[in-house]
Design an enzyme around this catalytic site. Structure first.
Site, PDB file in Angstrom:
ATOM      1  N   ASP A 145       0.952  -1.204  -0.011  1.00  0.00           N
ATOM      2  CA  ASP A 145      -0.054  -0.113  -0.006  1.00  0.00           C
ATOM      3  C   ASP A 145       0.819   1.207   0.006  1.00  0.00           C
ATOM      4  OD1 ASP A 145      -2.037   1.702   0.012  1.00  0.00           O
ATOM      5  OD2 ASP A 145      -2.964   0.908   1.926  1.00  0.00           O
TER       6      ASP A 145
ATOM      7  N   ALA B 279     -11.460   3.841   1.373  1.00  0.00           N
ATOM      8  CA  ALA B 279     -12.194   4.715   2.307  1.00  0.00           C
ATOM      9  C   ALA B 279     -13.485   4.050   2.683  1.00  0.00           C
ATOM     10  CB  ALA B 279     -12.419   6.004   1.713  1.00  0.00           C
TER      11      ALA B 279
ATOM     12  N   CYS C 179      -9.498 -24.799  15.724  1.00  0.00           N
ATOM     13  CA  CYS C 179      -7.908 -24.717  15.440  1.00  0.00           C
ATOM     14  C   CYS C 179      -7.196 -25.335  16.620  1.00  0.00           C
ATOM     15  CB  CYS C 179      -7.959 -23.072  15.268  1.00  0.00           C
ATOM     16  SG  CYS C 179      -7.226 -22.289  16.842  1.00  0.00           S
TER      17      CYS C 179
HETATM   18  N1  GUN Z   1      -6.337   1.343   3.180  1.00  0.00           N
HETATM   19  C1  GUN Z   1      -7.499   1.160   3.914  1.00  0.00           C
HETATM   20  N2  GUN Z   1      -8.328   2.573   2.929  1.00  0.00           N
HETATM   21  C2  GUN Z   1      -7.594   2.850   2.037  1.00  0.00           C
HETATM   22  C3  GUN Z   1      -7.747   3.568   1.088  1.00  0.00           C
HETATM   23  O1  GUN Z   1      -8.652   4.051   0.785  1.00  0.00           O
HETATM   24  N3  GUN Z   1      -6.670   3.689   0.253  1.00  0.00           N
HETATM   25  C4  GUN Z   1      -5.319   2.874   0.441  1.00  0.00           C
HETATM   26  N4  GUN Z   1      -4.473   3.440  -0.419  1.00  0.00           N
HETATM   27  N5  GUN Z   1      -5.288   2.496   1.293  1.00  0.00           N
HETATM   28  C5  GUN Z   1      -6.338   2.106   2.309  1.00  0.00           C
HETATM   29 ZN    ZN Z   2      -9.078 -21.407  17.686  1.00  0.00          ZN
END
Ligand code: GUN
Ligand code: ZN
Length: 483
Positions: free
Chosen positions: A90, A192, A277
């Protein structure tokens, strides 16, 4: 990295598919556990041994880290994390949006992600918080789209992800998704949504996800950014989400919380461990509570529960029983039930993606009447050919003097005896009839009557249903008594 996505099984709008990233393959739906290199309570290698095929980590953290930055640039992420599967990075937009100023440009983060050997790179999108007004959402979206286009132009060979933003405005989400579709991106996260999920706003979640799906190509792989609680995976898959990333297994463990597919529990309040588990079968709740490894044990359990739910969903999609799983999961919390009911308001959209035949149809209460199979049956009913005098019989007793005799099965409606063994009539299990389902069946009769205005209809329904049928079908002749 070239990215391609292939759908293999479908149910509702959910899919089982194969995401190919270069030489590596991920079976979807899939969970990408979030890896924080500084806090590896479970290592990526251990995750791989648990069947994890892809993980996600944060380029921003790597970029800021004295320990990891140079190692990642030199040896690559796969070596630093000791993980052979797909690694998505990310951009850190979400952290930046929460913690303040952007210190890195879109092209810089993309170049950095590429330089450390990420398989799936993400531009610096702007996650618009749900509280933002429309003009803010529009401005954020314009910047996000500019950055996505820049990413696609300068990093075409890497097939960058193209996040769909647009705040809580469904029309902006749909427009954003259409623009994303035009870039040709295969990997399309929906962004978002974390604040919506954190505050249990599942109704709005369903609205924005379905709006985004409307604009996206059905061939794109859809990642629901930051969705981590297993109780909502079935709902999200039913809407056509293919990937989830989650830090929940670790965040919940840190707070002493024990995940189940229905919700989370506090380990301090548990006398028993209701889970199959390995951790739960070799420890008591008391032992986990007192262990020095408490956080790690909880994280291991949490991750396994999460992976098991993904497996259960994949099986349900293959069997065509996803509706029943969604129904079950969404009854774990009233706000999830709101999300489920919102989903059912979009049945016409869902119906156009749903599969033709399924293993079974179980009636699970009034919501069932709004399912895709019922809508589709009601559309199909208009194609049943009937003569001038039509008898629809509720208990399969027949009478003389009719050109066409149809049986009746709620919540679907009338059917020719010849269709009694085919889906959905033959594969549907209903309990003792209730008013909701009989009303839904009457809606089916109404469709048939509207389609055949020249025919006369007799509904032989018996005393129990006479009043309801008369109210629902005032122009039909209703027989209440045995004749
Ligand atoms: N991680 C959680 N929400 C978002 C998002 O809207 N954009 C990005 N890039 N990472 C995220
Ligand atoms: Zn468990």
């Amino acid at each position: 990295m070239t990215i391609s996505f292939e759908v293999i099984h479908k149910d509702i709008m959910g899919r089982c598919g194969r995401l190919k990233v270069g030489e590596r393959t991920v079976r979807t739906p899939a969970l990408l556990p979030v890896i924080n290199p500084h806090l590896q309570i479970i290592t990526p290698r251990e995750m791989q041994d648990m069947g994890v095929e892809a993980v996600i980590t944060n380029a921003y953290i790597f970029n800021m880290s004295r320990t990891y930055r140079d190692a990642a640039l030199r040896d690559g992420l796969h070596s630093v994390l000791d993980f052979d599967g797909v690694i998505m990075t990310d951009s850190g937009s979400f952290q930046l949006s929460v913690y303040g100023d952007v210190e890195i440009s879109n092209l810089e983060t993309l170049a950095f992600q590429k330089a450390i050997g990420s398989d799936i790179i993400v531009p610096l999108d702007i996650p618009t918080p749900p509280g933002a007004d429309r003009s803010t959402a529009e401005e954020d979206l314009a910047v996000t789209m500019e950055r996505i286009r820049e990413a696609c132009m300068k990093f075409r060979d890497s097939s960058p992800a193209a996040p769909v933003q647009g705040g809580i405005f469904p029309d902006l989400r749909e427009a954003a998704a259409r623009e994303v579709r035009e870039t040709g991106a295969v990997f399309c996260p929906i962004g978002a949504v974390v604040p919506l999920m954190e505050s249990y706003r599942y109704r709005e979640l369903v609205q924005v996800v379905l709006a985004a799906k409307k604009g996206l190509s059905p061939a794109s792989c859809v990642h629901l950014f930051g969705a981590g609680h297993p109780s909502m995976f079935a709902l999200a898959v039913a809407m056509g989400c293919d990937l989830f990333d989650s830090a929940a297994y670790a965040l919940y463990a840190k707070e002493g919380r024990y995940l189940t597919p229905h919700g989370s529990l506090k380990i301090d309040e548990l006398a028993e461990l209701p889970c199959a588990c390995g951790i739960c079968r070799t420890h008591t709740a008391e032992e986990i509570r007192k262990s020095e490894e408490r956080e790690r044990l909880l994280a291991l359990h949490n991750l396994q529960v999460t992976l098991a739910e993904i497996a259960r969903i994949r099986q349900a999609v293959q069997d065509g029983t996803l509706w029943e799983l969604v129904d079950e999961r969404c009854r774990s919390h009233p706000r999830l039930l709101d999300g489920y009911r919102e989903l059912l308001r979009h049945t016409p959209m869902l119906e156009s993606s749903d599969r033709v035949s399924k293993r079974r149809f179980f009636y699970r209460g009034a919501e069932t009447c709004s399912r895709t199979e019922v809508l589709r049956y009601h559309q199909m009913i208009t194609r049943i050919g009937v003569g001038r005098r039509v008898l629809i019989t509720f208990d399969q007793r027949v009478a003389e003097g009719f050109d066409t005799i149809l049986y009746f099965k709620p919540p679907f409606g009338p059917y020719p005896p010849g269709l009694g063994e085919t889906f959905p009539i033959g594969q549907s299990e209903v309990p003792e009839w209730d008013e909701e389902m009989v009303r839904s069946g009457c809606a089916g009769i109404r469709r048939l009557m509207e389609e055949n205005p020249g025919s006369g209809f007799v509904i032989w329904c018996g005393e129990r249903w006479g009043g309801l049928v008369t109210r629902e079908l005032p122009s039909a002749e209703v027989w209440c008594e045995p004749v």
